[in-house]
Design an enzyme around this catalytic site. Structure first.
Site, PDB file in Angstrom:
ATOM      1  CG  ASP A  39       6.961  -6.077  -4.747  1.00 56.08           C
ATOM      2  OD1 ASP A  39       7.375  -5.551  -3.547  1.00 56.08           O
ATOM      3  OD2 ASP A  39       6.743  -7.332  -4.787  1.00 56.08           O
ATOM      4  CE  LYS A  53       5.073  -0.077  -1.231  1.00 57.43           C
ATOM      5  NZ  LYS A  53       4.931  -1.010  -2.342  1.00 57.43           N
ATOM      6  N   GLY A  82       9.404  -5.092   1.227  1.00 56.26           N
ATOM      7  CA  GLY A  82      10.915  -5.034   0.865  1.00 56.26           C
ATOM      8  C   GLY A  82      10.912  -3.799  -0.229  1.00 56.26           C
ATOM      9  CG  HIS A  83       9.879  -0.597   0.850  1.00 55.45           C
ATOM     10  ND1 HIS A  83       9.204   0.280   1.468  1.00 55.45           N
ATOM     11  CD2 HIS A  83       8.889  -1.388   0.492  1.00 55.45           C
ATOM     12  CE1 HIS A  83       8.091   0.146   1.523  1.00 55.45           C
ATOM     13  NE2 HIS A  83       7.764  -0.986   0.796  1.00 55.45           N
ATOM     14  CD  GLN A 102       2.768  -4.617   3.025  1.00 56.34           C
ATOM     15  OE1 GLN A 102       2.211  -3.827   4.040  1.00 56.34           O
ATOM     16  NE2 GLN A 102       3.937  -5.165   3.335  1.00 56.34           N
TER      17      GLN A 102
HETATM   18  P1  GDP Z   1       8.399  -1.664  -3.587  1.00 57.26           P
HETATM   19  O1  GDP Z   1       8.207  -2.577  -2.471  1.00 57.26           O
HETATM   20  O2  GDP Z   1       7.440  -0.748  -3.850  1.00 57.26           O
HETATM   21  O3  GDP Z   1       9.496  -0.544  -2.768  1.00 57.26           O
HETATM   22  O4  GDP Z   1       9.182  -2.089  -4.770  1.00 57.26           O
HETATM   23  P2  GDP Z   1      10.344  -3.102  -4.779  1.00 57.26           P
HETATM   24  O5  GDP Z   1      11.624  -2.751  -4.421  1.00 57.26           O
HETATM   25  O6  GDP Z   1       9.794  -4.507  -3.977  1.00 57.26           O
HETATM   26  O7  GDP Z   1      10.447  -3.516  -6.077  1.00 57.26           O
HETATM   27  C1  GDP Z   1      10.579  -2.611  -7.375  1.00 57.26           C
HETATM   28  C2  GDP Z   1      11.984  -3.233  -8.152  1.00 57.26           C
HETATM   29  O8  GDP Z   1      11.788  -2.374  -9.343  1.00 57.26           O
HETATM   30  C3  GDP Z   1      13.141  -3.100  -7.548  1.00 57.26           C
HETATM   31  O9  GDP Z   1      14.256  -3.857  -7.694  1.00 57.26           O
HETATM   32  C4  GDP Z   1      13.634  -1.454  -7.878  1.00 57.26           C
HETATM   33  O10 GDP Z   1      14.790  -1.619  -7.731  1.00 57.26           O
HETATM   34  C5  GDP Z   1      13.101  -1.606  -9.315  1.00 57.26           C
HETATM   35  N1  GDP Z   1      12.716  -0.342  -9.890  1.00 57.26           N
HETATM   36  C6  GDP Z   1      12.035   0.775  -9.281  1.00 57.26           C
HETATM   37  N2  GDP Z   1      11.726   1.608 -10.439  1.00 57.26           N
HETATM   38  C7  GDP Z   1      12.303   1.078 -11.571  1.00 57.26           C
HETATM   39  C8  GDP Z   1      12.384   1.752 -12.882  1.00 57.26           C
HETATM   40  O11 GDP Z   1      11.921   2.816 -13.076  1.00 57.26           O
HETATM   41  N3  GDP Z   1      12.967   0.868 -13.813  1.00 57.26           N
HETATM   42  C9  GDP Z   1      13.616  -0.301 -13.329  1.00 57.26           C
HETATM   43  N4  GDP Z   1      14.325  -1.146 -14.364  1.00 57.26           N
HETATM   44  N5  GDP Z   1      13.497  -0.668 -12.251  1.00 57.26           N
HETATM   45  C10 GDP Z   1      12.972  -0.022 -11.053  1.00 57.26           C
HETATM   46  P1  IMO Z   2       6.122  -4.186  -0.442  1.00 55.36           P
HETATM   47  O1  IMO Z   2       6.007  -2.846   0.649  1.00 55.36           O
HETATM   48  C1  IMO Z   2       4.055  -7.204  -2.713  1.00 55.36           C
HETATM   49  C2  IMO Z   2       1.639 -10.049  -0.248  1.00 55.36           C
HETATM   50  C3  IMO Z   2       2.185 -11.575  -0.168  1.00 55.36           C
HETATM   51  C4  IMO Z   2       0.755 -12.165  -0.100  1.00 55.36           C
HETATM   52  C5  IMO Z   2      -0.019 -11.434   0.733  1.00 55.36           C
HETATM   53  C6  IMO Z   2      -0.168 -11.860   2.301  1.00 55.36           C
HETATM   54  O2  IMO Z   2       7.296  -4.539  -0.650  1.00 55.36           O
HETATM   55  O3  IMO Z   2       5.438  -3.622  -1.552  1.00 55.36           O
HETATM   56  P2  IMO Z   2       1.619 -11.359   4.342  1.00 55.36           P
HETATM   57  O4  IMO Z   2       3.195 -11.808   4.650  1.00 55.36           O
HETATM   58  O5  IMO Z   2       1.631  -9.708   4.196  1.00 55.36           O
HETATM   59  O6  IMO Z   2       0.613 -11.758   5.240  1.00 55.36           O
HETATM   60  O7  IMO Z   2       1.376 -11.987   2.802  1.00 55.36           O
HETATM   61  O8  IMO Z   2       0.597  -9.963   0.433  1.00 55.36           O
HETATM   62  N1  IMO Z   2       2.601  -8.930   0.110  1.00 55.36           N
HETATM   63  C7  IMO Z   2       3.195  -8.308  -0.702  1.00 55.36           C
HETATM   64  N2  IMO Z   2       3.561  -8.255  -2.000  1.00 55.36           N
HETATM   65  N3  IMO Z   2       4.790  -6.644  -1.906  1.00 55.36           N
HETATM   66  C8  IMO Z   2       4.734  -6.345  -0.550  1.00 55.36           C
HETATM   67  O9  IMO Z   2       5.464  -5.484   0.125  1.00 55.36           O
HETATM   68  C9  IMO Z   2       3.968  -7.182   0.367  1.00 55.36           C
HETATM   69  N4  IMO Z   2       3.623  -7.413   1.623  1.00 55.36           N
HETATM   70  C10 IMO Z   2       2.838  -8.831   1.473  1.00 55.36           C
HETATM   71  O10 IMO Z   2       2.950 -11.994  -1.127  1.00 55.36           O
HETATM   72  O11 IMO Z   2       0.194 -12.379  -1.137  1.00 55.36           O
HETATM   73 MG    MG Z   3       8.705  -4.618  -2.152  1.00 59.14          MG
END
Ligand code: GDP
Ligand code: IMO
Ligand code: MG
Length: 423
Positions: free
Chosen positions: A13, A16, A40-41, A223
């Site tokens: 998270d 990415k 979840g991107h 991840q």
């Molecule tokens: P990922 O799994 O690495 O793609 O990240 P996620 O999408 O799960 O979580 C990142 C969160 O931060 C999302 O809600 C994005 O919209 C948000 N986000 C990413 N970059 C920024 C930033 O620079 N500032 C803010 N406020 N939100 C951001």
């Molecule tokens: P993105 O790509 C954050 C975490 C889960 C748990 C562990 C194992 O959005 O960054 P799993 O379901 O993979 O067996 O869970 O890994 N986890 C993540 N945490 N971002 C993710 O993906 C994750 N995918 C799995 O919360 O701790």
């Molecule tokens: Mg994510």
């Protein structure tokens, strides 16, 4: 841009999806090579928010090819739902998305086993996303998995599913769960197979042909480094190799064709699920949650929050070979008077400058902090380096120095344009 692997440098998270969307502008092909719908991107374009689980984030731009590689575990029913969601929002998928015939399937019994095992663990649970990831990769390693090539061959699939379901229903029964109905599982998978069949191909050949044509590839890591099965905080990890090496095994693109590794990291640290987290801070968590930030994109769970951990990200730079860093969510720190960076750990009175592999040792590590003054102003409107407050620039320079990589991108908000590209 050349061929770039993008990895998460923390616990997932990191932002990415947003950085991939920015970098995709210059790429020809975006590739997912590991993980599954546990990812979840988030990508925000204008008013529209997209949360992608299996489809590479490059799908949101025209004329880009997207590949789900052999190392990904694919939930066919979930993927069809995701494709439908994209199509409903006007995003074309056919002719753009290619799925590896060798990618393993996540089937309903994997999801159910994941949930059952977590429930049985009680306080020792991992806190998985319950998307069936662990059981699907376990089947792959046990050589009992079914693959996309099986799904799209109806006769072969029916026979193999019947066999696999028999065994898995026995396990589910032993765990106290209700067995699954073959007819229901088969019908759902069969329909998904029919929709996905035209997208399934030999992506190893597709990617290597593209390499010969000098197409530029972007590998979208899922991840993060410390969720890696080998390099993460085992057993509180996911079941795939989330580090840079995983991009090659999970796609069939050879290592010497990789030109650059980008490590994405938040300006602070977050983690979902259980496991050690040396810089965790309830105070910072309360602040960020109070701003409506840091709730999981896949499960909606509040993320645990902590200060930037340079020991962790330096270790990530080492195992991934990170050339450039992308620092996201800088704006999350805008209101703070004092910002802490963990520069080392203290374990039994001794200083440690790497992440110990032993979980018990990591849990006993105390962070050694360096405090920097906050900038206490809005960074979300900055579009150039010099538009950032001096103290924010100092903070970012300290981060890059401590990680030992150069600062490539700074993100100051979730939108595409809230980005400062430095190289
Ligand atoms: P990922 O799994 O690495 O793609 O990240 P996620 O999408 O799960 O979580 C990142 C969160 O931060 C999302 O809600 C994005 O919209 C948000 N986000 C990413 N970059 C920024 C930033 O620079 N500032 C803010 N406020 N939100 C951001
Ligand atoms: P993105 O790509 C954050 C975490 C889960 C748990 C562990 C194992 O959005 O960054 P799993 O379901 O993979 O067996 O869970 O890994 N986890 C993540 N945490 N971002 C993710 O993906 C994750 N995918 C799995 O919360 O701790
Ligand atoms: Mg994510």
């Amino acid at each position: 841009m050349a061929n770039t692997i993008l990895v998460g440098a923390q616990w997932g998270d990191e932002g990415k999806g947003k950085i991939i969307d920015v970098l995709t502008e210059k790429a020809d092909i975006v590739v997912r090579s590991q993980g599954g719908s546990n990812a979840g991107h988030t990508v925000i374009i204008g008013e529209q928010k997209y949360i992608l689980h299996l489809v590479p984030s490059g799908i949101l731009r025209n004329r880009k090819k997207c590949v789900i590689g052999n190392g990904v575990v694919v939930d066919p029913v979930g993927l069809v739902e995701e494709i439908r969601m994209l199509e409903d929002l006007g995003v074309k998928v056919d002719g753009k998305l290619f799925i590896s015939d060798a990618a393993h399937l996540v089937l309903p019994y994997h999801r159910l086993l994941d949930a059952q095992r977590e429930d049985h663990k009680g306080r020792k649970k991992i806190g998985t996303t319950k998307r069936g990831i662990g059981p699907a990769y376990a089947d792959k390693a046990s050589r009992t998995g079914l693959r996309m090539m099986d799904l799209i061959d109806p006769e072969r699939f029916e026979k193999a599913l019947r066999e696999r379901l028999k065994e898995n229903n026995a396990v589910l029964k032993a765990l106290g769960a209700k067995p699954l109905s073959f007819a229901k599982v088969h019908a759902a998978c069969r329909a998904a197979g029919d929709r996905l069949r035209p997208l399934v191909t030999n992506t190893v050949v597709l990617l290597n042909r593209a390499l010969r044509q000098r197409k530029e590839m972007l590998f979208e890591g899922a991840q993060g480094t410390f969720l890696d099965l080998d390099h993460g905080t085992y057993p509180y990890v996911t079941s795939s190799n989330t580090t840079a090496g995983g991009a090659c095994t999970g796609s069939g693109v050879p290592p010497h064709r990789i030109d650059r590794v980008v490590g994405v990291m938040k300006a602070y640290t977050t983690r979902v699920g259980e496991g050690p987290f040396p810089t965790e801070s309830d105070e910072l968590g309360d602040l960020l949650h109070g701003m409506g930030r840091e709730f999981g994109a896949t499960t909606g769970r509040p993320r645990r929050c902590g200060w930037f951990d340079a020991v962790l990200t330096r270790h990530a730079a080492m195992v991934n070979g990170i050339d450039d860093i992308a620092v996201t969510n800088l704006d999350g720190l805008d209101t703070l008077e004092r910002i802490r960076i963990c520069v080392a750990y203290k374990l039994n009175g001794k200083k440690l400058d790497y992440v110990p592999a032993d979980l018990h040792q990591l849990a006993a590590c105390e962070p050694v902090f360096r405090d920097l003054p906050g900038w206490q102003s809005d960074t979300s409107r900055a579009r150039k380096w010099k538009e950032l407050p001096a103290r924010a620039r100092q903070y970012l320079e300290a981060v890059a120095n401590l990680v030992g990589a150069s600062l490539g991108i700074v993100s100051v908000g979730p939108a595409r344009d809230q980005t400062i590209v430095l190289k």
